[in-house]
Design an enzyme around this catalytic site. Structure first.
Site, mmCIF file in Angstrom:
data_model
loop_
_atom_site.group_PDB
_atom_site.id
_atom_site.type_symbol
_atom_site.label_atom_id
_atom_site.label_comp_id
_atom_site.label_asym_id
_atom_site.label_seq_id
_atom_site.Cartn_x
_atom_site.Cartn_y
_atom_site.Cartn_z
ATOM 1 N N GLU A 341 33.668 14.247 -11.685
ATOM 2 C CA GLU A 341 32.652 14.012 -12.704
ATOM 3 C C GLU A 341 31.562 13.053 -12.240
ATOM 4 O O GLU A 341 31.109 12.159 -12.961
ATOM 5 C CB GLU A 341 33.318 13.535 -14.003
ATOM 6 C CG GLU A 341 34.314 14.571 -14.524
ATOM 7 C CD GLU A 341 35.101 14.130 -15.739
ATOM 8 O OE1 GLU A 341 35.780 14.989 -16.342
ATOM 9 O OE2 GLU A 341 35.053 12.931 -16.078
ATOM 10 N N GLU A 446 39.330 23.666 -15.378
ATOM 11 C CA GLU A 446 40.039 22.995 -16.476
ATOM 12 C C GLU A 446 39.745 23.709 -17.799
ATOM 13 O O GLU A 446 39.390 23.084 -18.794
ATOM 14 C CB GLU A 446 39.620 21.520 -16.568
ATOM 15 C CG GLU A 446 39.824 20.727 -15.290
ATOM 16 C CD GLU A 446 39.407 19.262 -15.418
ATOM 17 O OE1 GLU A 446 39.260 18.785 -16.563
ATOM 18 O OE2 GLU A 446 39.244 18.599 -14.378
#
Length: 573
Positions: A341, A446
């Site tokens: 991220e 995910e």
């Protein structure tokens, strides 16, 4: 009589037989900045005067912009200048229909430097973001996006940029509607080309003569397309969970057990025992593992002792962490999420400078040079309005990492978390198209959906189908591993390992894709031939003839490389 089994070809024949009934989808996207824009996709679709060849026809000003229709070196386009507000630009009114899926594209330029420019559809006081690009001066950049609407009606298409000092130049605009049937046909065409091959078998006797009506049975043992689910340590020792999981999936990601805050709670005291036990378990079952993650750039998810470190002390700790986890699992993983991220968060960069993530990627690649190193980010597919992680921002970071030249060229991968609420499926496909133009492997890493129970499974299925059908998506992992304390946002099963509606979606798709030990059966024709279109994977083939009690068996693997006839193989029984 003896049968000879002749395995003739693994070839993708089915696509050539398809007659196109619908408008085909254009998966192309351009990520280079060009001297002149390409022609509008689909000839502009429902856009009036898409290439500005007819001056102002169909176009008007938005806000207080001054709009000029101009020409340079034979190329006609429109310029919005004198902008004081972000939405001051050029506009066209369009009619959008509920139930249709719209693919959008445009070519944009700004008058100076570079600036993000968004395409927006204003409808009944609501603003739908269709996509964005970082436009540059002196060359044209392609924006590709998409949208759907909840109800039919008129909308104003316009372009906006927070940089009001920049003129916005627009050309080659396209808005193409597709029905759901057309959209599904794109899936089928792509799957036939990218996920399936045709196996042709011939049964002959010992004299080489064809044997008709021989029974053919083909059993898929393993799905070729990597499809999996995240897990946590509660799977260890839980045989019911292990059985449920290994029946379905071929790849996994550990939710927490490889992360820094799990392996080094106290500085200098590393404990990989849980992660090691999980690696051993999944190796025993032939299930691939994604390495998640080396470093997480979110300041909230650091080991508590790391948060207070600075300068050389932090540098040493990070370097030791990278060495520790990467060297331990070197060569054992399907890929690494390196600096997780990194577009939304900047813990390392804030403390160690702008090259911090670059240096972590470089060190990890040096330690494990053959394993793909992934960026891993959220909202690149999920939220076109999130300016931090648009495809254009993702590409910026990728280009920086592609300059790494230690231990040979770094093998990079594109990780897209895919935490959806209400999916914008046309935008999802367009964003995948843009990133696919890099040629790098894309994984949806995910996948989950947070939505009301009556639509959650439906949305989940939409996302999985879109990912599986995209030509450049090489694997998918759902973020829905069972935990008795509650799943992250979505579970597939209850505590007794009975499927929830989302788990039923997984099983439904696995059966479609040949998983769950799917079986194909049939009889050879008058010339001894049997042909089947199969998903890539590992198979057992069995042939028998009741009149002779003769049988033959063979195991084979069908892959994406089997697009040309393979050498004939003869089996005597």
């Amino acid at each position: 009589m003896k049968l000879l089994l002749l395995l003739l070809a693994f070839c993708c024949l089915s696509l050539s037989r398809c007659e196109e009934k619908y408008v085909p989808y254009d998966y192309s996207a351009t990520i280079e900045c060009l001297g002149n824009p390409n022609k509008p996709q689909y000839n502009g679709g429902i856009i009036v005067n898409p290439d500005l060849q007819n001056g102002s026809q169909g176009w008007s000003q938005m806000g207080n912009a001054k709009v000029d229709f101009t020409e340079f070196e034979g190329n006609k386009f429109v310029i919005a200048r004198g902008r004081n507000q972000s939405f001051d630009s050029v506009s066209q009114k369009v009619y959008l229909e509920k139930g249709l899926l719209y693919t959008f594209s445009a070519w944009l330029q700004v008058s100076q430097g570079n600036a993000p420019v968004r395409a927006v559809f204003k409808k009944n006081g609501e603003y739908k973001h269709a996509g964005s690009v970082i436009a540059e001066s002196k060359c044209w950049s392609m924006l590709k996006g998409g949208l759907t609407v909840d109800e039919s009606g008129s909308a104003d298409l316009y372009f906006e940029s927070e940089d009001t000092t920049a003129e916005i130049w627009v050309d080659s605009v396209s808005l193409q509607p597709f029905t759901q049937d057309e959209w599904n046909s794109h899936h089928e065409q792509s799957i036939n080309m990218m996920r399936k091959g045709t196996v042709r078998i011939r049964a002959v006797n010992s004299a080489g003569e064809p044997v008709p009506n021989a029974t053919i049975s083909i059993l898929q043992n393993r799905l070729g397309f990597p499809f999996g689910c995240a897990v946590e340590s509660n799977i260890l020792g839980n045989q019911a969970y292990i059985n449920w999981f290994t029946k379905r999936f071929t790849v996994t990601t550990f939710g927490n057990e490889m992360k820094w805050y799990s392996t080094e709670v106290v500085r200098g005291k590393e404990d990989y025992s849980t992660a090691d036990a999980m690696v051993k378990l999944f190796k025993q079952h032939g299930i691939a593992i994604r390495g998640h993650n080396i470093i997480w750039d979110d300041p909230n998810y650091q080991p508590s002792w790391v948060k207070g470190l600075n300068g050389p002390d932090l540098y040493k700790a990070v370097k030791r962490r990278v060495f520790s986890v990467v060297s331990r699992y070197k060569g054992q993983l399907a890929g690494w999420d390196v600096v997780n991220e990194n577009l939304h968060f900047s813990f390392l960069e804030n403390k160690m400078g702008p090259k911090a993530s670059y240096n972590v990627f470089a060190q990890a690649h040096t330690l494990d040079p053959r394993t793909t190193m992934f960026m891993n980010e959220f909202n690149t597919l999920e939220q076109p309005g999130d300016s931090a992680s648009t495809p254009a921002r993702y590409l910026q970071k990728l280009r920086e990492l592609q300059t790494i030249r230690v231990a040979g060229k770094i093998p990079l991968g594109i990780g897209l978390e895919s935490h959806f609420n209400t999916p914008n499926i046309p935008y999802m496909r367009a964003a995948l198209d843009t990133l696919a133009a890099t040629g790098l492997p894309i994984w949806l890493t995910e996948i989950d959906v947070s939505a009301p129970p009556n639509v959650q499974a439906k949305y989940f299925e939409q996302v999985l189908r879109e990912g599986h059908a995209h030509p450049q998506v090489k694997g998918m992992v759902t973020w829905s591993g069972y935990n008795p304390k509650g799943c992250y946002r979505m579970c597939l099963t209850d505590g007794n390992f009975k499927n929830l509606p989302t788990g039923d979606v997984v099983d439904k798709l696995l059966r479609e894709w040949g998983g769950l030990r799917g079986q194909t059966t049939g009889l050879t024709d008058a010339d001894g031939f049997f042909e089947a279109s199969l998903f890539h994977g590992d198979y057992d083939l069995h042939i028998s003839h009741p009149l002779t009690n003769s049988t033959a068996s063979h195991s084979f693997k069908l892959t994406s490389e089997d697009s040309h006839p393979s050498p004939s193989i003869v089996f005597r029984v």
